[in-house]
Design an enzyme around this catalytic site. Structure first.
Site, PDB file in Angstrom:
ATOM      1  N   THR A 195      99.298  30.613   1.361  1.00 32.55           N
ATOM      2  CA  THR A 195      99.760  30.152   0.039  1.00 32.55           C
ATOM      3  C   THR A 195     101.202  29.638   0.093  1.00 32.55           C
ATOM      4  O   THR A 195     101.579  28.754  -0.669  1.00 32.55           O
ATOM      5  CB  THR A 195      99.640  31.265  -1.018  1.00 32.55           C
ATOM      6  OG1 THR A 195     100.539  32.345  -0.694  1.00 32.55           O
ATOM      7  CG2 THR A 195      98.213  31.793  -1.086  1.00 32.55           C
ATOM      8  N   PRO A 240     104.769  28.722  -4.222  1.00 32.25           N
ATOM      9  CA  PRO A 240     103.395  28.758  -3.713  1.00 32.25           C
ATOM     10  C   PRO A 240     102.398  28.953  -4.853  1.00 32.25           C
ATOM     11  O   PRO A 240     102.548  29.878  -5.651  1.00 32.25           O
ATOM     12  CB  PRO A 240     103.398  29.982  -2.789  1.00 32.25           C
ATOM     13  CG  PRO A 240     104.526  30.823  -3.261  1.00 32.25           C
ATOM     14  CD  PRO A 240     105.521  29.937  -3.911  1.00 32.25           C
ATOM     15  N   LEU A 241     101.417  28.058  -4.935  1.00 35.75           N
ATOM     16  CA  LEU A 241     100.351  28.257  -5.934  1.00 35.75           C
ATOM     17  C   LEU A 241      99.281  29.127  -5.280  1.00 35.75           C
ATOM     18  O   LEU A 241      98.295  28.645  -4.735  1.00 35.75           O
ATOM     19  CB  LEU A 241      99.768  26.914  -6.375  1.00 35.75           C
ATOM     20  CG  LEU A 241     100.260  26.341  -7.689  1.00 35.75           C
ATOM     21  CD1 LEU A 241      99.442  25.128  -8.094  1.00 35.75           C
ATOM     22  CD2 LEU A 241     100.291  27.373  -8.811  1.00 35.75           C
ATOM     23  N   HIS A 242      99.503  30.433  -5.353  1.00 33.14           N
ATOM     24  CA  HIS A 242      98.688  31.383  -4.593  1.00 33.14           C
ATOM     25  C   HIS A 242      97.198  31.346  -4.976  1.00 33.14           C
ATOM     26  O   HIS A 242      96.346  31.022  -4.166  1.00 33.14           O
ATOM     27  CB  HIS A 242      99.175  32.824  -4.837  1.00 33.14           C
ATOM     28  CG  HIS A 242     100.624  33.046  -4.586  1.00 33.14           C
ATOM     29  ND1 HIS A 242     101.184  33.158  -3.327  1.00 33.14           N
ATOM     30  CD2 HIS A 242     101.650  33.215  -5.455  1.00 33.14           C
ATOM     31  CE1 HIS A 242     102.481  33.394  -3.433  1.00 33.14           C
ATOM     32  NE2 HIS A 242     102.796  33.428  -4.707  1.00 33.14           N
ATOM     33  N   ASP A 243      96.898  31.701  -6.201  1.00 29.38           N
ATOM     34  CA  ASP A 243      95.514  32.036  -6.567  1.00 29.38           C
ATOM     35  C   ASP A 243      94.532  30.870  -6.535  1.00 29.38           C
ATOM     36  O   ASP A 243      93.359  31.062  -6.174  1.00 29.38           O
ATOM     37  CB  ASP A 243      95.500  32.721  -7.937  1.00 29.38           C
ATOM     38  CG  ASP A 243      96.221  34.065  -7.903  1.00 29.38           C
ATOM     39  OD1 ASP A 243      96.671  34.524  -8.966  1.00 29.38           O
ATOM     40  OD2 ASP A 243      96.333  34.647  -6.807  1.00 29.38           O
TER      41      ASP A 243
END
Ligand code: RIB
Ligand code: CA
Length: 312
Positions: A195, A240-243
């Site tokens: 991520t 960070p665009l994690h999901d």
């Protein structure tokens, strides 16, 4: 081709919100339910925010079940310092009018997995794993019925984001994570190693805004807010665009690379509590239990995400 049935277990959170929107914009996926858990913010807010997001997508039909309000064995740790007090800071959206579905999220997870055919439902946890682990403990018969778990959590080369050793979702409820990683269910892990390579650059955020829609405006506003913490901490160009990486994997798995390795969760370490000990170099001889991702085609990820959001 029949849509893949998924349950999103979530603690919205701006990045959770984008993941939910990506799923709802993708006909390949059938979101049979959303279960909320305490994490980024307390349960009442994660349960409210999940409804805000579904209403933003025009999907008041989605069933949203509130789940566990604290970890299995510890005090709740939240992350308002990243997500803001509401959990969805960055834009003010109307309070939801759609109700929560009747019943507890854990009961929904158990009933749904018992009613659906074995291997029909994929679990997509993008917050602490409390609901999933509680369901597995309460109803062990559902474990072999889960098709796959694709989760956001953990870190190895990237190390921790909430402590030097641990990533937030695992750190909040390490006992739950230990249960899930030890369950025998096929697991795909989207750790910080991936991520943190999917950063919201200015151009990418402006591409959201340029969609000229309520969804595009909301996503751009959320990322404008959400990225300030990571940019200050890491000096990075964005956050960070994690999901959404979890949902992108379901849609386009070839965007990611990784290894099938053993992953254990530290539940006792004074300094390493919540660490995901990934045997990346296969030195322990312990059985592999997770596909641990390490690489991402970031351009391809953002093209997929922006293209899908345009449909809402
Ligand atoms: O560490 C990142 C994870 O913690 C993401 O799921 C974010 O939403 C927070 O829950
Ligand atoms: Ca989350």
């Amino acid at each position: 081709m029949r849509a893949r049935k998924i349950i999103i277990d979530t603690d919205p959170g701006q990045d959770d919100a984008v993941a939910i929107l990506l799923a709802l914009a993708s006909p390949e996926l059938d979101v049979v339910g959303i279960t909320t858990v305490a994490g980024n913010v307390p349960l009442p807010l994660t349960s409210k925010n999940a409804r805000v997001v579904c209403e933003l997508a025009g999907r008041e039909d989605v069933r949203i079940f509130a789940g566990c309000d604290r970890p299995m064995a510890r005090k709740l740790v939240t992350a308002e310092y990243v997500h803001g007090k509401s959990g969805l800071d960055g834009i003010t959206l109307p309070d939801p009018t759609m109700p929560l579905a009747e019943g507890h999220a854990v009961d929904f997870l158990i009933e749904c997995l018992r009613e659906e055919a074995p291997g029909a439902v994929t679990l997509c946890p993008i917050g602490p794993l409390t609901n999933i682990a509680t369901a597995f403990r309460r109803a062990p018969d559902i474990v072999p019925r889960v098709a796959e778990i694709v989760l956001m959590g953990g870190a190895y080369f990237e190390v921790g984001n909430v402590t030097p050793a641990a990533e937030f979702n695992i750190y909040v409820d390490p006992e739950a994570a230990e249960i899930v990683f030890g369950s025998g269910v096929p697991i795909v892990v989207m750790p910080l190693d991936v991520t943190h390579k999917a950063l919201t650059t200015r151009a990418r955020v402006e591409a959201f805004r340029a969609l000229g829609t309520r969804v595009g405006h909301a996503v751009a506003s959320w990322t404008d807010f959400f990225e300030r913490f990571d940019m200050a901490k890491y000096g990075s160009e964005g956050a960070p665009l994690h999901d959404p990486c979890v949902i992108a994997y379901l849609l386009q798995p070839d965007l990611f690379t990784g290894r099938h390795v053993n992953v254990e969760v530290e539940t006792k370490g004074d300094f390493t509590l919540g660490m995901t000990v990934a045997d990346w170099w296969r030195v322990t001889g312990r059985a592999a239990n997770a596909m641990f991702m390490g690489g991402i085609d970031a351009e391809g990820f953002y093209a997929l995400l922006t293209g899908r959001l345009a449909r809402l």
